[in-house]
Design a protein around this motif. Structure first.
Motif, short mmCIF file in Angstrom:
data_model
loop_
_atom_site.label_atom_id
_atom_site.label_comp_id
_atom_site.label_asym_id
_atom_site.label_seq_id
_atom_site.Cartn_x
_atom_site.Cartn_y
_atom_site.Cartn_z
N ASP A 112 4.14 -6.33 -16.74
CA ASP A 112 3.96 -5.09 -17.51
C ASP A 112 4.89 -5.07 -18.72
N VAL A 113 6.13 -5.50 -18.50
CA VAL A 113 7.11 -5.56 -19.60
C VAL A 113 6.68 -6.58 -20.64
N GLU A 154 3.72 -7.76 -21.31
CA GLU A 154 2.50 -7.39 -22.03
C GLU A 154 2.75 -6.23 -23.00
N ARG A 155 3.65 -5.35 -22.66
CA ARG A 155 3.91 -4.20 -23.55
C ARG A 155 4.78 -4.58 -24.73
N TRP A 156 5.81 -5.41 -24.49
CA TRP A 156 6.78 -5.68 -25.54
C TRP A 156 6.90 -7.15 -25.95
N GLY A 211 3.34 -11.44 -23.38
CA GLY A 211 2.37 -11.26 -22.31
C GLY A 211 2.47 -12.26 -21.19
N VAL A 256 13.33 -1.65 -23.35
CA VAL A 256 12.91 -2.90 -22.72
C VAL A 256 13.90 -3.29 -21.63
#
Length: 285
Positions: A47-48, A50-52, A55, A84
């Motif tokens: 999740d981290v 892919e968000r920041w 991916g 983050v």
């Protein structure tokens, strides 16, 4: 004897709170003692990523994880953005901020699952606890490495600073730099290794030319001797596919994505030093 070090700089091994500035953004490394990690934590870390980030979860040759392309904190460009860092901390994969750099413990991936002469998972956990309990040991270089071979020979060829090879289910021979130390009972391994790491710190010197590795010291940490006849021969890397204890899955390009991890049920898996993941029988079923 004096420390023999060819460098004149401190190590810059990356971590969450000491990221590396790569071309695509900040890079952080998360230590997994023995490579063991729960699938749900991998999903949270994805999740981290892919968000920041890019991916992906990148696997290292020490059975750790890396996140790439992370944004910097605008108020402190050398640090990862605060949101983050908090998201990574929420995964539980950085149990000690002060000791995140020094939890470098490689273990035979199949130990306690199949084969080997002893289950070294409790030894690794005890060693990790001993490292994190000592404020002094937080000063170990980020490249300082412990290697625990459970007697099957899969990690006996790996260079290390300190380690052991199990001789049976009660004893192991110490590895000290490039030499062999005495045989010690398994229940004393963690305390002995932590004590030797502290002795290394006493001997490594100060400043940017201080030693990173045991082999750089001018004299041995302990008397070295011959290798025990029970130490196994080197074994080749764990092949991909079904293996005793589970299924060894190769990571395409050395990284995991949502497609791969999303297909795994909950449970514990083991990141291996060969850019793969050992799905235990519980997960692979």
């Amino acid at each position: 004897m004096p420390v023999v070090s060819p460098r004149h700089r401190a190590d810059r091994c990356p971590a969450l709170f000491r990221p590396w500035p790569a071309d695509d953004g900040l890079l952080v490394r998360l230590r997994l003692v023995g490579g063991r990690v729960e699938v749900r934590r991998l999903r949270e870390l994805l999740d981290v990523a892919e968000r920041w980030g890019d991916g992906l979860l990148h696997l290292t040759g020490r059975a750790n994880l890396q996140l790439r392309a992370l944004p910097a904190d605008p108020l402190s460009p050398g640090a990862v953005a605060a949101e983050v860092a908090e998201a990574v901390l929420a995964t539980g994969l950085v149990p000690s901020r002060s000791h995140e750099l020094v939890r470098n413990v490689m273990v035979s991936p199949q130990t306690g699952l199949a084969g080997g002469r002893a289950d070294l998972r409790p030894v690794a956990d005890e060693l990790d606890a001993a490292l994190c309990a000592s404020p002094r040991l937080a000063d170990l270089p980020g490249r300082f490495l412990f290697v625990l071979d459970d007697g099957r020979g899969d990690l006996v060829d790996r260079g290390c600073d300190l380690g052991v090879v199990a001789l049976d289910d009660r004893a192991a021979q110490l590895r000290v730099g490039s030499g062999w130390g005495p045989v010690v009972p398994l229940e004393e391994v963690a305390g002995t290794l932590a004590g030797l790491a502290a002795r290394f710190l006493d001997r490594r010197g100060d400043g940017p030319s201080a030693a990173w590795h045991v082999r750089e010291l001018g004299s041995p940490l302990v008397p070295v001797g011959p290798v025990d006849a029970r130490v196994p021969a080197e074994r080749p890397p764990l092949p991909h596919g079904p293996v005793p204890g589970g299924l060894h899955v190769g990571a395409t390009g050395g990284a995991l994505d949502r497609v791969a991890v999303g297909s795994w049920p909950d449970g514990e898996v083991v990141v291996t030093p060969w850019h793969g993941v050992l799905l235990t029988e519980e997960v692979a079923a």
